[in-house]
Design a protein around this motif. Sequence first.
Motif, short mmCIF file in Angstrom:
data_model
loop_
_atom_site.label_atom_id
_atom_site.label_comp_id
_atom_site.label_asym_id
_atom_site.label_seq_id
_atom_site.Cartn_x
_atom_site.Cartn_y
_atom_site.Cartn_z
N LEU A 238 -34.47 -7.13 -9.70
CA LEU A 238 -35.83 -8.17 -9.87
C LEU A 238 -34.87 -9.37 -8.87
CD1 LEU A 238 -38.32 -9.77 -10.43
CD2 LEU A 238 -37.23 -9.92 -12.66
N ILE A 239 -34.18 -9.97 -9.43
CA ILE A 239 -33.50 -11.23 -8.96
C ILE A 239 -33.00 -10.88 -7.62
CG2 ILE A 239 -31.73 -12.87 -9.07
CD1 ILE A 239 -33.88 -13.09 -11.19
N SER A 240 -31.99 -9.83 -7.10
CA SER A 240 -31.76 -9.65 -5.75
C SER A 240 -32.68 -9.45 -4.93
CB SER A 240 -30.76 -8.54 -6.04
OG SER A 240 -29.78 -8.82 -6.63
N GLU A 241 -33.72 -8.62 -5.16
CA GLU A 241 -34.87 -8.40 -4.33
C GLU A 241 -35.81 -9.57 -4.09
OE1 GLU A 241 -35.60 -5.72 -2.42
OE2 GLU A 241 -33.91 -4.26 -3.12
N SER A 242 -35.95 -10.37 -4.96
CA SER A 242 -36.58 -11.52 -4.79
C SER A 242 -35.93 -12.72 -4.16
CB SER A 242 -36.86 -12.41 -6.33
OG SER A 242 -37.45 -11.55 -7.02
N LEU A 243 -34.64 -12.72 -3.86
CA LEU A 243 -33.96 -13.78 -3.37
C LEU A 243 -33.72 -13.19 -1.76
CD1 LEU A 243 -31.38 -15.25 -5.82
CD2 LEU A 243 -33.80 -15.92 -5.37
N GLY A 244 -33.93 -11.98 -1.59
CA GLY A 244 -33.83 -11.28 -0.02
C GLY A 244 -32.57 -10.49 0.06
N PHE A 245 -32.05 -9.82 -1.02
CA PHE A 245 -30.97 -9.19 -1.05
C PHE A 245 -31.24 -7.82 -1.57
CE2 PHE A 245 -29.64 -13.45 -1.40
CZ PHE A 245 -28.46 -13.69 -0.54
N HIS A 246 -30.97 -6.45 -0.73
CA HIS A 246 -31.39 -5.33 -0.90
C HIS A 246 -30.53 -4.57 -2.03
CE1 HIS A 246 -32.96 -1.52 -0.65
NE2 HIS A 246 -31.67 -0.91 -0.10
N VAL A 247 -31.39 -3.91 -2.87
CA VAL A 247 -30.60 -2.90 -4.13
C VAL A 247 -31.03 -1.78 -3.69
CG1 VAL A 247 -30.21 -2.50 -6.34
CG2 VAL A 247 -30.42 -5.06 -5.46
N ASP A 248 -29.96 -0.87 -3.83
CA ASP A 248 -30.02 0.82 -3.60
C ASP A 248 -30.63 1.28 -4.84
OD1 ASP A 248 -30.12 3.39 -3.10
OD2 ASP A 248 -28.90 3.25 -1.33
N TYR A 249 -31.86 1.61 -5.01
CA TYR A 249 -32.24 2.15 -6.18
C TYR A 249 -31.49 3.43 -6.62
CZ TYR A 249 -35.44 4.39 -9.37
OH TYR A 249 -36.06 5.16 -10.71
N GLU A 250 -31.41 4.29 -5.57
CA GLU A 250 -30.91 5.54 -5.97
C GLU A 250 -29.43 5.50 -6.37
OE1 GLU A 250 -32.52 8.36 -6.58
OE2 GLU A 250 -34.59 7.82 -5.58
N LYS A 251 -28.72 4.41 -5.89
CA LYS A 251 -27.33 4.46 -6.13
C LYS A 251 -27.08 3.63 -7.57
CE LYS A 251 -25.69 5.09 -1.60
NZ LYS A 251 -24.72 4.50 -0.55
N THR A 252 -28.15 2.78 -8.19
CA THR A 252 -27.96 1.94 -9.21
C THR A 252 -28.73 2.69 -10.41
OG1 THR A 252 -29.76 0.50 -8.34
CG2 THR A 252 -27.37 0.04 -7.80
N ILE A 253 -30.13 2.26 -10.29
CA ILE A 253 -30.79 2.67 -11.40
C ILE A 253 -31.21 4.21 -11.45
CG2 ILE A 253 -32.94 2.37 -12.43
CD1 ILE A 253 -33.06 -0.42 -11.22
N GLY A 254 -31.39 4.72 -10.35
CA GLY A 254 -31.43 6.14 -10.17
C GLY A 254 -30.61 7.08 -10.91
N GLN A 255 -29.19 6.62 -10.59
CA GLN A 255 -28.23 7.24 -11.28
C GLN A 255 -28.10 6.95 -12.77
OE1 GLN A 255 -24.36 6.44 -9.34
NE2 GLN A 255 -24.76 7.63 -7.40
N LEU A 256 -28.37 5.89 -13.10
CA LEU A 256 -28.23 5.59 -14.91
C LEU A 256 -29.24 6.49 -15.28
CD1 LEU A 256 -28.30 1.77 -15.04
CD2 LEU A 256 -26.71 3.34 -15.60
N TYR A 257 -30.51 7.02 -14.99
CA TYR A 257 -30.92 7.91 -15.58
C TYR A 257 -30.54 9.47 -15.67
CZ TYR A 257 -34.94 4.57 -16.13
OH TYR A 257 -35.64 3.41 -16.27
N GLU A 258 -29.39 9.78 -14.98
CA GLU A 258 -28.89 11.07 -14.91
C GLU A 258 -27.98 11.14 -16.00
OE1 GLU A 258 -27.27 11.90 -11.23
OE2 GLU A 258 -29.09 11.74 -10.20
N GLU A 259 -27.62 10.00 -16.63
CA GLU A 259 -26.67 10.10 -17.93
C GLU A 259 -27.36 10.56 -19.12
OE1 GLU A 259 -24.94 6.10 -18.66
OE2 GLU A 259 -24.59 5.70 -16.61
N GLU A 260 -26.66 11.41 -19.88
CA GLU A 260 -27.15 12.14 -21.09
C GLU A 260 -27.55 11.45 -22.12
OE1 GLU A 260 -25.47 15.63 -24.16
OE2 GLU A 260 -24.40 15.09 -22.51
#
Length: 302
Positions: free
Chosen positions: A110-132
């Motif tokens: 939220l903060i990064s994208e709001s301030l104009g800095f891109h976050v790679d969803y798949e490499k951050t949040i997407g990967q977390l959902y793969e944790e058991e």
Amino acid sequence: MPRDQGLPIIEFVLSYEGGDADSHYLDLYDGAQALIGFQRSIALTTHLVLNGQIITQSPSLKGARIIASPVESGSWKITAGVIFTGTMAVAHIPSDNPIGHLLYSAYDYLISESLGFHVDYEKTIGQLYEEEQLARSGLPKVEQHQLDSLVEKCSNAVIEIHRPISKSQSALTAEISSQSPEDDQPLGELFNIETFRYMLENIESPTTETIRGRVSSYNSNTYKGRIFVSKEGRPVSFDLLENCRSTDVVDLIVKSLSANAVQDPANKWARVYFRVRRITSRKGTLKKYRVIAVSHERPDED
């Protein structure tokens, strides 16, 4: 800050530096408005992570409550803590659970994208959902289009966090960081007058251009989404203008989104062509596209 019954908690620290903040002061009105924005952005993010829904009023937060500690000395700093309640509070959650990390990552998005800095969803949040452990938590998966909607809903809140910088100038910069039993991490980038201007300024190009890309997220309620454009090297936000919201247009966008969701770049529907106007900041940074037309084949240029 207390941790009731040993429950997991994540703490977000908002600090200001420069100007009066270095003497531990902020303009009272600007500081109060900034704290409202800070609380709202945390509340809406927490509700999305726990419930899979975006609320419009922060008091509607369910499954958690947000508490604050006294302002600390050393510039001007305040800590807000998220404590789980209800079913989350009574559930057996191991001490090394990744839920706090998920909340941190969503708020960082939220903060990064709001301030104009891109976050790679798949490499951050997407990967977390793969944790058991996270899979066993029963939390709904937050999709990228929901996070993009969260960025929109919290835009005014993030602007208000800038208020001591942009209005009274009782501070020159601000930073949000997270604190957890395991780690302390900064979120996004520093808030300053340039990030404030970035959020406010939307300069629309008088000319149009054709872009080719793959749709990575789309919200059918708002007609907004993101398209990955190779020459930009990142997904770029877009919104469909009113005359570009036909069933055929939406069908092309959904086909591209579906092909890319299953990582099938060879699918003939994976890429689409947008005729767009660029929306940039004052410094020329691309913020988003306003889409005039969508096609499967490259359209003829005017």
